[in-house]
Design an enzyme around this catalytic site. Sequence first.
Site, PDB file in Angstrom:
ATOM      1  N   LEU A   4       0.841  -1.196   0.000  1.00 55.59           N
ATOM      2  CA  LEU A   4       0.000   0.000   0.000  1.00 55.59           C
ATOM      3  C   LEU A   4       0.885   1.258   0.000  1.00 55.59           C
ATOM      4  CD1 LEU A   4      -2.873   1.307   0.418  1.00 55.59           C
ATOM      5  CD2 LEU A   4      -2.440   1.140   2.879  1.00 55.59           C
TER       6      LEU A   4
ATOM      7  N   ILE B 237       7.938  -2.431   1.942  1.00 58.12           N
ATOM      8  CA  ILE B 237       7.104  -3.629   1.825  1.00 58.12           C
ATOM      9  C   ILE B 237       7.772  -4.806   2.543  1.00 58.12           C
ATOM     10  CG2 ILE B 237       5.879  -5.163   0.228  1.00 58.12           C
ATOM     11  CD1 ILE B 237       5.037  -2.042   0.408  1.00 58.12           C
TER      12      ILE B 237
ATOM     13  N   GLU C   2       1.341  -0.289   9.911  1.00 55.12           N
ATOM     14  CA  GLU C   2      -0.129  -0.437   9.767  1.00 55.12           C
ATOM     15  C   GLU C   2      -0.846   0.816  10.282  1.00 55.12           C
ATOM     16  OE1 GLU C   2      -2.176  -4.034   9.917  1.00 55.12           O
ATOM     17  OE2 GLU C   2      -0.436  -5.235   9.355  1.00 55.12           O
TER      18      GLU C   2
HETATM   19  C1  FAD Z   1       9.620  -1.780   8.967  1.00 55.21           C
HETATM   20  C2  FAD Z   1       8.413  -1.321   8.224  1.00 55.21           C
HETATM   21  C3  FAD Z   1       7.599  -2.236   7.600  1.00 55.21           C
HETATM   22  C4  FAD Z   1       6.475  -1.803   6.887  1.00 55.21           C
HETATM   23  N1  FAD Z   1       5.716  -2.730   6.181  1.00 55.21           N
HETATM   24  C5  FAD Z   1       4.764  -2.273   5.312  1.00 55.21           C
HETATM   25  C6  FAD Z   1       4.101  -3.196   4.419  1.00 55.21           C
HETATM   26  O1  FAD Z   1       4.347  -4.411   4.444  1.00 55.21           O
HETATM   27  N2  FAD Z   1       3.210  -2.695   3.542  1.00 55.21           N
HETATM   28  C7  FAD Z   1       2.907  -1.363   3.462  1.00 55.21           C
HETATM   29  O2  FAD Z   1       2.088  -0.988   2.630  1.00 55.21           O
HETATM   30  N3  FAD Z   1       3.510  -0.479   4.311  1.00 55.21           N
HETATM   31  C8  FAD Z   1       4.426  -0.896   5.223  1.00 55.21           C
HETATM   32  N4  FAD Z   1       5.073  -0.002   6.066  1.00 55.21           N
HETATM   33  C9  FAD Z   1       4.748   1.437   5.944  1.00 55.21           C
HETATM   34  C10 FAD Z   1       4.102   2.018   7.184  1.00 55.21           C
HETATM   35  O3  FAD Z   1       2.770   1.607   7.305  1.00 55.21           O
HETATM   36  C11 FAD Z   1       4.271   3.545   7.095  1.00 55.21           C
HETATM   37  O4  FAD Z   1       5.645   3.825   7.358  1.00 55.21           O
HETATM   38  C12 FAD Z   1       3.395   4.289   8.056  1.00 55.21           C
HETATM   39  O5  FAD Z   1       2.046   4.182   7.674  1.00 55.21           O
HETATM   40  C13 FAD Z   1       3.764   5.780   8.174  1.00 55.21           C
HETATM   41  O6  FAD Z   1       3.935   6.378   6.948  1.00 55.21           O
HETATM   42  P1  FAD Z   1       5.246   7.270   6.684  1.00 55.21           P
HETATM   43  O7  FAD Z   1       6.410   6.431   7.077  1.00 55.21           O
HETATM   44  O8  FAD Z   1       5.191   7.787   5.299  1.00 55.21           O
HETATM   45  O9  FAD Z   1       5.139   8.446   7.723  1.00 55.21           O
HETATM   46  P2  FAD Z   1       4.376   9.860   7.524  1.00 55.21           P
HETATM   47  O10 FAD Z   1       3.000   9.599   7.036  1.00 55.21           O
HETATM   48  O11 FAD Z   1       5.253  10.755   6.740  1.00 55.21           O
HETATM   49  O12 FAD Z   1       4.295  10.361   9.024  1.00 55.21           O
HETATM   50  C14 FAD Z   1       5.343  11.087   9.678  1.00 55.21           C
HETATM   51  C15 FAD Z   1       4.824  11.526  11.043  1.00 55.21           C
HETATM   52  O13 FAD Z   1       3.712  12.419  10.866  1.00 55.21           O
HETATM   53  C16 FAD Z   1       2.597  11.925  11.584  1.00 55.21           C
HETATM   54  N5  FAD Z   1       1.368  12.278  10.886  1.00 55.21           N
HETATM   55  C17 FAD Z   1       1.092  12.120   9.567  1.00 55.21           C
HETATM   56  N6  FAD Z   1      -0.151  12.561   9.302  1.00 55.21           N
HETATM   57  C18 FAD Z   1      -0.679  13.000  10.469  1.00 55.21           C
HETATM   58  C19 FAD Z   1      -1.924  13.570  10.865  1.00 55.21           C
HETATM   59  N7  FAD Z   1      -2.914  13.739   9.978  1.00 55.21           N
HETATM   60  N8  FAD Z   1      -2.099  13.930  12.147  1.00 55.21           N
HETATM   61  C20 FAD Z   1      -1.118  13.745  13.072  1.00 55.21           C
HETATM   62  N9  FAD Z   1       0.073  13.185  12.763  1.00 55.21           N
HETATM   63  C21 FAD Z   1       0.293  12.815  11.478  1.00 55.21           C
HETATM   64  C22 FAD Z   1       2.800  10.428  11.690  1.00 55.21           C
HETATM   65  O14 FAD Z   1       2.065   9.869  12.767  1.00 55.21           O
HETATM   66  C23 FAD Z   1       4.312  10.362  11.893  1.00 55.21           C
HETATM   67  O15 FAD Z   1       4.596  10.584  13.252  1.00 55.21           O
HETATM   68  C24 FAD Z   1       6.158  -0.428   6.835  1.00 55.21           C
HETATM   69  C25 FAD Z   1       6.986   0.489   7.493  1.00 55.21           C
HETATM   70  C26 FAD Z   1       8.098   0.074   8.161  1.00 55.21           C
HETATM   71  C27 FAD Z   1       8.995   1.102   8.808  1.00 55.21           C
END
Ligand code: FAD
Length: 368
Positions: A114, A146, A353
């Site tokens: 995703l 991913i 997630e």
């Molecule tokens: C080890 C690992 C494994 C993963 N595995 C998968 C997978 O298998 N499949 C998949 O699809 N994804 C996966 N992910 C992705 C994961 O779900 C995302 O990293 C996560 O959803 C956060 O997105 P971002 O890293 O872009 O952070 P950002 O969205 O850039 O967030 C940065 C900060 O801003 C905050 N923030 C953002 N928007 C808001 C808001 N509206 N209000 C308040 N705070 C906010 C967040 O909480 C965070 O603290 C994985 C991530 C990691 C690190």
Amino acid sequence: MLRETVRALAEAKIAPHAAAVDEEARFPQEALDALIAADLHAVHVPEEYGGAGADALATVIVIEEVARACVSSSLIPAVNKLGSLPVILSGSEDLKKKYLGPLAKGDAMFSYALSEPDAGSDAAGMKTKAVRDGDFWVLNGVKRWITNAGVSEYYTVMAVTDPTKRSKGISAFVVEKSDEGVSFGAPEKKLGIKGSPTREVYFDNVRIPPDRMIGEEGTGFATAMKTLDHTRITIAAQALGVAQGALDYAKGYVQERKQFGKPIGDFQGIQFMLADMAMKLEAARQLTYSAAAKSERLDSDLTFFGAAAKCFASDVAMEVTTDAVQLLGGYGYTRDYPVERMMRDAKITQIYEGTNQVQRIVMARNLP
Ligand SMILES: Cc1cc2nc3c(=O)[nH]c(=O)nc-3n(C[C@H](O)[C@H](O)[C@H](O)COP(=O)(O)OP(=O)(O)OC[C@H]3O[C@@H](n4cnc5c(N)ncnc54)[C@H](O)[C@@H]3O)c2cc1C
């Protein structure tokens, strides 16, 4: 019985490799082999597709007990559920037969794609596109973070099929690792869960036959979110497991370690810390199991409970593992003891997630 079985297997075959898997940042192959041999690698697959047919609570217990020994290894049953649940929830009968059988047998793993470099919390802002070409869909774009990328044979991939409709213009597809045009980035260098490979996935003109679309066109984002309602509970399970592992280790340590002429566990200050850790962990466990029951019954308040269980249990896991490091003093801060790994591994449960900020957004929109 299930808990005892998984705990015995995890202690005998997974725990002994957990430190090396972390140190060498390598895939926990021993865990995968042991889980497949015991039919615990994808327990959620229904019996009619050749699976073990575990309900949501049984799946939580499996993931919890594996995470108690090694969080990286617990991503095997957890991500197999995450990757395949879109097919189970929304896929055609043919898709289920084709893809769930090999998953249940242990011949293939399933990942969930995703997130993208510029679309994390705002997942609907994704750019990966699927454009129709005759009967086929042609996929182009990049997915990031991913889990199990490169190891999994199958990928549920969300892609934009109608850019004018934002989340309602997103569709879900099953993509196979062997499809022409699929490739992977270098493994990310992470703080924790170092044994779980996290890589980018690239799609370069990947041609997908129409029967690989999961559900109707435009329903992919809804399926992706519905999936997370159920699977956030498995992240809560990881959090419970790692917190329990840290608590169990610290409980033993304070009885052995002597200062001021007696075991440090005799000091009330230490006992109070352990009491708080156990209390928080048990509250997280009850919330998680209650959410698992709601997942199984498809209760109308599942969205709130899935987010609440994940958020609460992961915050508890971070507190409990940090306290476990504290209870071991300087020794807790070294890799000679497992609690620093547990603390690093616990951190991810507050992030993936959906971060815990996002869980609070979800809860606030779905107050019971
Ligand atoms: C080890 C690992 C494994 C993963 N595995 C998968 C997978 O298998 N499949 C998949 O699809 N994804 C996966 N992910 C992705 C994961 O779900 C995302 O990293 C996560 O959803 C956060 O997105 P971002 O890293 O872009 O952070 P950002 O969205 O850039 O967030 C940065 C900060 O801003 C905050 N923030 C953002 N928007 C808001 C808001 N509206 N209000 C308040 N705070 C906010 C967040 O909480 C965070 O603290 C994985 C991530 C990691 C690190």
